[in-house]
Design an enzyme around this catalytic site. Sequence first.
Site, PDB file in Angstrom:
ATOM      1  N   ASP A   4       0.872  -1.162   0.000  1.00 41.53           N
ATOM      2  CA  ASP A   4       0.000   0.000   0.000  1.00 41.53           C
ATOM      3  C   ASP A   4       0.921   1.227   0.000  1.00 41.53           C
ATOM      4  OD1 ASP A   4      -3.246   0.540   1.521  1.00 41.53           O
ATOM      5  OD2 ASP A   4      -2.089   1.765   0.130  1.00 41.53           O
TER       6      ASP A   4
HETATM    7  C1  GLC Z   1      -4.231   4.338  -0.240  1.00 45.90           C
HETATM    8  C2  GLC Z   1      -5.137   3.166   0.082  1.00 45.90           C
HETATM    9  C3  GLC Z   1      -5.166   2.131  -0.978  1.00 45.90           C
HETATM   10  C4  GLC Z   1      -5.005   2.791  -2.327  1.00 45.90           C
HETATM   11  C5  GLC Z   1      -3.591   3.319  -2.391  1.00 45.90           C
HETATM   12  C6  GLC Z   1      -3.306   4.048  -3.711  1.00 45.90           C
HETATM   13  O1  GLC Z   1      -3.584   4.789   0.896  1.00 45.90           O
HETATM   14  O2  GLC Z   1      -4.937   2.512   1.333  1.00 45.90           O
HETATM   15  O3  GLC Z   1      -6.418   1.424  -0.850  1.00 45.90           O
HETATM   16  O4  GLC Z   1      -5.243   1.882  -3.376  1.00 45.90           O
HETATM   17  O5  GLC Z   1      -3.292   4.171  -1.303  1.00 45.90           O
HETATM   18  O6  GLC Z   1      -4.049   5.216  -3.775  1.00 45.90           O
END
Ligand code: GLC
Length: 749
Positions: free
Chosen positions: A281
């Site tokens: 993430d």
């Molecule tokens: C965010 C979220 C994730 C998302 C990623 C990219 O913090 O936790 O679900 O896909 O970053 O935006």
Amino acid sequence: MRIFKLVAIVVFTTLMMPGCNGPEKVSCKIEQNVEQLLSRMTLREKIGQMNQLNGRRPDEAFFEQIKNGEIGSILNIEQPELINHIQSLAVNESRLGIPLLIARDVIHGYKTIFPIPLGQAASFNPDIVQEGARIAAAEATQDGIRWTFAPMMDISRDPRWGRIAESFGEDTYLTEVLAVAMIRGFQGDDLSNPSSMAACAKHLIGYGAAEGGKDYNSTYIPERQLRNVYLPPFEAAVKAGCATIMTSFNDNDGIPATGNRFLLRDILRKEWRFDGVVVSDWASVKEMVVHGFSADDKDAAMTAINAGLDMEMVSLCYIRHLETLVEEGKVSISTIDEAVRNILRLKFRLGLFDNPYIETDKTRLAYSEEHLQAAKIAAEESFVLLKNNNNVLPLNDRVKTIAVIGPMADAPHDQMGTWVFDGEKEHTVTPLTALREMYGNQVNIIYEEALKFSRDKDKSRFNKALDLARRADVVIVFVGEESILSGEAHSLADISLQGAQTDLIREIKKAKKPLVTVFMAGRPLTIGEEVDLSDAVLYAWHPGTMGGPAIADMLFGKSVPSGKLPVTFPKMVGQIPVYYNHNRTGRPARGNEVLLDEIPLEARQSSLGNTSYYLDAGFGPLFHFGFGLSYTTFDYENLILSSLELDANAVLEVSFNLTNSGAFEATEVVQLYVTDLVGSTVRPVKELKEFRRVSLKPGETRKISFHLPIASLAFYGIDMEYKVEPGMFNLMVGGNSQEGLMTQFSVCL
Ligand code: GLC
């Protein structure tokens, strides 16, 4: 020149390596291409593939990194011309010409916004979810996006957690079915089709169990509960061919998912044979330092790659430290190669080597009539009718004047809900607009916002709202949450209506007119008083671009509510966690407990009994999982089982008659629950095992049959083996998780 050289090499390799024939021909060729390309890559280029950057503000340095082969994927670029430009840099100006993976969060629509996933879950309709994802992919791939970070499939039992909005709710089986449907919608039948997007099963694992409903917080889920409750949707996603998986921010029992070897290698790769890409993430690699799980960025890089994380999202630990870690012998080149194979395989599967560019001259699909109509139907099927006293709804022709009141009646931005990057509020049709345009010629619509937004505390326009209510035959008040109040990092310790919304409803009630309350929110709210004050309550979640026309048609009976709650509604926040498939405990509440105001003075210590409930809130929630009313009524009769004793390999046929005993053609979500009465470990009081939407005309009766594999009753028991255990089972079929036709059967091994 470079693309020609690459093609020539691929052709040569194909000719020189053992042939790929038969059904596995395509995957075999892809593996050949992967190996051929991998064999030509430098360590620096391999690590470059594992590096995903944010493309928000690309500059010359960014373009240089692409040409140097230091970037494998970019997120948050959605201009087709720019995407073609950076792809051209990668394909024509880097040494090996490896195309980039362009990613974005396309969560519940791209331009045409569908209901939030929690609302889509209320439809209990995988077809609707799949269609919405297909449409999102059609629109997003036109802008060059070929990888979305969805479906989110975190089991969510805590409405304080803002991301419950992105989930399919509290039930494992419902989440499994809908997550697979969304994956199929995004990926289509052929991932190499330019209108297909790689899906991403997220967030592995247990993120929805963040302690206290506080986002990013720790979770404490033992392995047995992980395997019985949280992992099944991810396993189903892998089996369905989901191309990628994202690790979650949280640590579970002290181990951050991004560095959890047991999760990423033992379960994901060894048990499930996953051969896709695991991406972190946002900065969750680097955040292992903040967790105190890694000493520094270099340590975090080593931990993550050795745990099995293929690609790092934006925090630069891989690109900065992996080369040194390999030179120091702390990370093996074979570990790097494994990760790069997964990434290259995905790029070949997406057809990016053959087709890296977007055709920018195609007819735009965004907001097409077909897409808008699909979004409207999805919204209609997501709405849950929670109350309808005296059949206030649907509005009949005696209604001549309707007072439309409240901050969510005409809120085009907020109506779309959380995680909307590309949907434009100019295209949102609000309830006020829809009511005026669609029904303004048959009823008089009078409108007062009364509050500017959901947190507004200014009551200065309440008297005007009350005056309007007094002039109307029916009052429809639109309340709920601004979209920013749910979603990531938006946890709430108090989930009652914000601002002066409840005061507004109390004020309007003084008009003594039929009161319909429509909620637009990203989570269950504690709305007991508001429900009591209302004659009818429709929960519309955040319904997306076409929420307005969907609500208008439903209020006037052109469509009939069919949604069922995918998540339990607590009476008060203190009841959380409250969910339907809880364990029985040794002292379950019996429903006749003495409540606070009934307790006699000087009551003796054990006079109230000893069962599991709250003195102030009792035991039951405000609304149960699976609950939802219709404009008609449905009767369940004549439940019959094909056998009362079955072995573990049998299939139990469950049949019953369903009758539409009311006056509206309508759809019922019939639900089948099973209770394992005795297990080697304590079992939930019941579990959803089947569901189906059944549409019936007034007076129509239909025999409904489910075929329940006994194997579906398997679970991880005391020996942590996944198997069916013998014994007695209760079975219930009904229109919600609490009432229906009951019977029993037994399983013998
Ligand atoms: C965010 C979220 C994730 C998302 C990623 C990219 O913090 O936790 O679900 O896909 O970053 O935006």
